[in-house]
Design a protein around this motif. Structure first.
Motif, PDB file in Angstrom:
ATOM      1  N   ILE A 247       0.915  -1.324   0.139  1.00 48.99           N
ATOM      2  CA  ILE A 247      -0.104   0.175  -0.028  1.00 48.99           C
ATOM      3  C   ILE A 247       1.011   1.281   0.066  1.00 48.99           C
ATOM      4  O   ILE A 247       1.751   1.415   0.849  1.00 48.99           O
ATOM      5  CB  ILE A 247      -0.772  -0.118   1.294  1.00 48.99           C
ATOM      6  N   VAL A 248       0.533   2.196  -0.957  1.00 53.36           N
ATOM      7  CA  VAL A 248       1.461   3.323  -1.094  1.00 53.36           C
ATOM      8  C   VAL A 248       0.907   4.553  -1.334  1.00 53.36           C
ATOM      9  O   VAL A 248      -0.349   4.595  -1.957  1.00 53.36           O
ATOM     10  CB  VAL A 248       2.518   3.273  -2.342  1.00 53.36           C
ATOM     11  N   ALA A 249       1.208   5.792  -0.601  1.00 46.45           N
ATOM     12  CA  ALA A 249       0.640   7.173  -0.959  1.00 46.45           C
ATOM     13  C   ALA A 249       1.683   7.888  -1.144  1.00 46.45           C
ATOM     14  O   ALA A 249       2.736   7.824  -0.422  1.00 46.45           O
ATOM     15  CB  ALA A 249      -0.143   7.345   0.379  1.00 46.45           C
ATOM     16  N   ILE A 284       9.948   7.985  -6.063  1.00 48.33           N
ATOM     17  CA  ILE A 284       9.444   6.809  -6.654  1.00 48.33           C
ATOM     18  C   ILE A 284      10.400   6.348  -7.615  1.00 48.33           C
ATOM     19  O   ILE A 284      11.017   7.326  -8.480  1.00 48.33           O
ATOM     20  CB  ILE A 284       8.153   7.079  -7.264  1.00 48.33           C
ATOM     21  N   GLY A 285      10.679   5.115  -7.401  1.00 48.32           N
ATOM     22  CA  GLY A 285      11.844   4.669  -8.455  1.00 48.32           C
ATOM     23  C   GLY A 285      12.439   3.246  -8.010  1.00 48.32           C
ATOM     24  O   GLY A 285      12.356   3.045  -6.875  1.00 48.32           O
ATOM     25  N   GLU A 286      13.054   2.579  -8.974  1.00 50.03           N
ATOM     26  CA  GLU A 286      13.525   1.208  -8.747  1.00 50.03           C
ATOM     27  C   GLU A 286      14.524   1.341  -7.458  1.00 50.03           C
ATOM     28  O   GLU A 286      14.903   0.385  -6.866  1.00 50.03           O
ATOM     29  CB  GLU A 286      14.167   0.765 -10.050  1.00 50.03           C
ATOM     30  N   ALA A 287      15.368   2.239  -7.453  1.00 54.11           N
ATOM     31  CA  ALA A 287      16.543   2.469  -6.512  1.00 54.11           C
ATOM     32  C   ALA A 287      16.026   2.328  -5.310  1.00 54.11           C
ATOM     33  O   ALA A 287      16.465   1.409  -4.395  1.00 54.11           O
ATOM     34  CB  ALA A 287      17.321   3.436  -6.576  1.00 54.11           C
ATOM     35  N   THR A 323       4.307  -1.654  -9.761  1.00 59.35           N
ATOM     36  CA  THR A 323       2.793  -1.427 -10.260  1.00 59.35           C
ATOM     37  C   THR A 323       2.035  -0.382  -9.343  1.00 59.35           C
ATOM     38  O   THR A 323       0.990   0.229 -10.200  1.00 59.35           O
ATOM     39  CB  THR A 323       2.117  -2.816  -9.687  1.00 59.35           C
ATOM     40  N   VAL A 324       1.926  -0.050  -8.169  1.00 64.73           N
ATOM     41  CA  VAL A 324       1.028   0.668  -7.769  1.00 64.73           C
ATOM     42  C   VAL A 324       1.468   2.336  -7.856  1.00 64.73           C
ATOM     43  O   VAL A 324       0.743   3.101  -8.027  1.00 64.73           O
ATOM     44  CB  VAL A 324       1.027   0.571  -6.004  1.00 64.73           C
ATOM     45  N   THR A 325       2.631   2.550  -7.953  1.00 66.71           N
ATOM     46  CA  THR A 325       3.367   3.690  -8.306  1.00 66.71           C
ATOM     47  C   THR A 325       3.280   4.237  -9.953  1.00 66.71           C
ATOM     48  O   THR A 325       3.309   5.513 -10.074  1.00 66.71           O
ATOM     49  CB  THR A 325       4.803   4.023  -8.130  1.00 66.71           C
ATOM     50  N   GLN A 326       2.906   3.188 -10.784  1.00 66.07           N
ATOM     51  CA  GLN A 326       2.924   3.479 -12.115  1.00 66.07           C
ATOM     52  C   GLN A 326       1.493   3.606 -12.562  1.00 66.07           C
ATOM     53  O   GLN A 326       0.997   4.124 -13.540  1.00 66.07           O
ATOM     54  CB  GLN A 326       3.647   2.591 -12.798  1.00 66.07           C
TER      55      GLN A 326
END
Length: 327
Positions: A247-249, A284-287, A323-326
């Motif tokens: 879960i992300v905000a 937000i990002g892969e790192a 998935t949730v951030t994109q």
């Protein structure tokens, strides 16, 4: 199968009273209990049927939390409008578990109490400290690829917790409401399931004769998006090798709040709180996602056949966060 007494209860108090006095089990959907009775792993002398109890409602409380009756089926809960709208991680987790027919019978309270799928526990003859305390653990050094954990294990037991629903509830935050001879009390969901430690036969924080009546979910995080990803050997009717409920905000590309819980890799529904903290305030990002995934498994202990679960679980976290951030 051994003979047992059967008693149907028409109230919570009657169910608790009927449960007292001899080895007993409550039965609702029966999707776990009847299997284990037939396998002679569980041997109740009395089975108390709680299907007649008025615990089928899902209601929103004034503070925004969601109160779920213990008898609500997995199917009804997954498709409840408020769950679909505000707790999508829970809906996705429920629909990824078992088959349609099992989800129609399985209940919220029963799923919380779901027992492990370790074949040494279920075969009735192997050494298993969970089934026969002091006998040993055949999974350590035995076949331990699919339903055995890398987090929260002990020298006494390495069986992973099997529930998908409980992973989502651990991520959301919840309270388990129980009734017993001494009345009603509440247990934080993260404290309900116990680590195996030196007593793997004790799996939960219920006292003798207590019955789960409700699970209350925390209010949704403002502006959150959530996702449940289950990785398994085949696409249906299979337990997780690794799963992640996230879960992300976010605010303007920065992570404001994050929740991560894992399944298939822990001896209980596994909340990765240190990994969550590492994400707060990050872009937000892969790192950031990769670092969080590494932190989540920093204390992992692999066994002879399940070391692959560490990178698999890390991938589940990274893919879910992506998935949730994109979205």
């Amino acid at each position: 199968m051994r003979n047992f007494q059967y008693q149907k209860a028409d109230s919570v108090d009657a169910a608790v009273t009927a449960h007292r006095g001899q080895p007993s089990s409550f039965v609702a959907g029966g999707t776990t209990l009847l299997d284990l009775v037939k396998l002679d792993v569980m041997r109740p002398e009395r089975v108390v049927d709680v299907n007649g109890l008025p615990l089928y409602d899902v209601e929103t409380l004034e503070d925004g939390r969601l109160k779920i009756g213990a008898m609500v089926s997995n199917t009804d809960l997954a498709y409840h409008p408020r769950v679909s709208a505000h707790y999508s991680v829970l809906a996705e987790a429920l629909l990824s578990g078992a088959s349609t027919s099992l989800r129609n019978k399985a209940t919220t309270g029963g799923n919380v109490m779901q027992r492990v799928r370790c074949p040494y526990f279920r075969d009735g003859v192997s050494d298993c400290n969970k089934r026969a305390p002091g006998s040993g653990c055949s999974a350590i050094g035995g076949h331990n690829r699919s339903v055995h954990a890398v987090l929260g294990t002990s020298e006494q037991c390495i069986a992973s917790h099997p529930s998908d629903m409980c992973v989502a509830m651990a991520a959301i935050g919840a309270t388990v409401v129980v009734s017993g001879p001494n009345g009603e009390r509440e247990i934080d969901f993260l404290d309900f399931h116990l680590l195996p430690g030196d007593s793997p036969d004790r799996e939960h924080a219920l006292d003798t004769d207590e019955l789960i009546t409700h699970v209350v979910l925390d209010a949704p995080i403002n502006g959150n998006r959530s996702h449940y990803l289950k990785l398994r050997d085949r696409a249906s009717y299979q337990f997780a090798l690794a799963s992640a409920g996230v879960i992300v905000a976010t605010d303007n590309g920065t992570i404001r709040d994050a929740r991560i819980a894992l399944g298939g890799v822990g001896t209980k529904p596994w909340r990765a709180q240190a990994a969550e903290k590492s994400l707060i305030g990050q872009s937000i990002g892969e790192a950031a996602f990769t670092k969080a995934a590494q932190i989540a498994f920093a204390d992992a202990r692999p066994y002879s056949q399940n070391a692959f679960k560490i990178p698999l679980g890390q991938q589940a976290i990274v893919r879910s966060l992506t998935t949730v951030t994109q979205a």
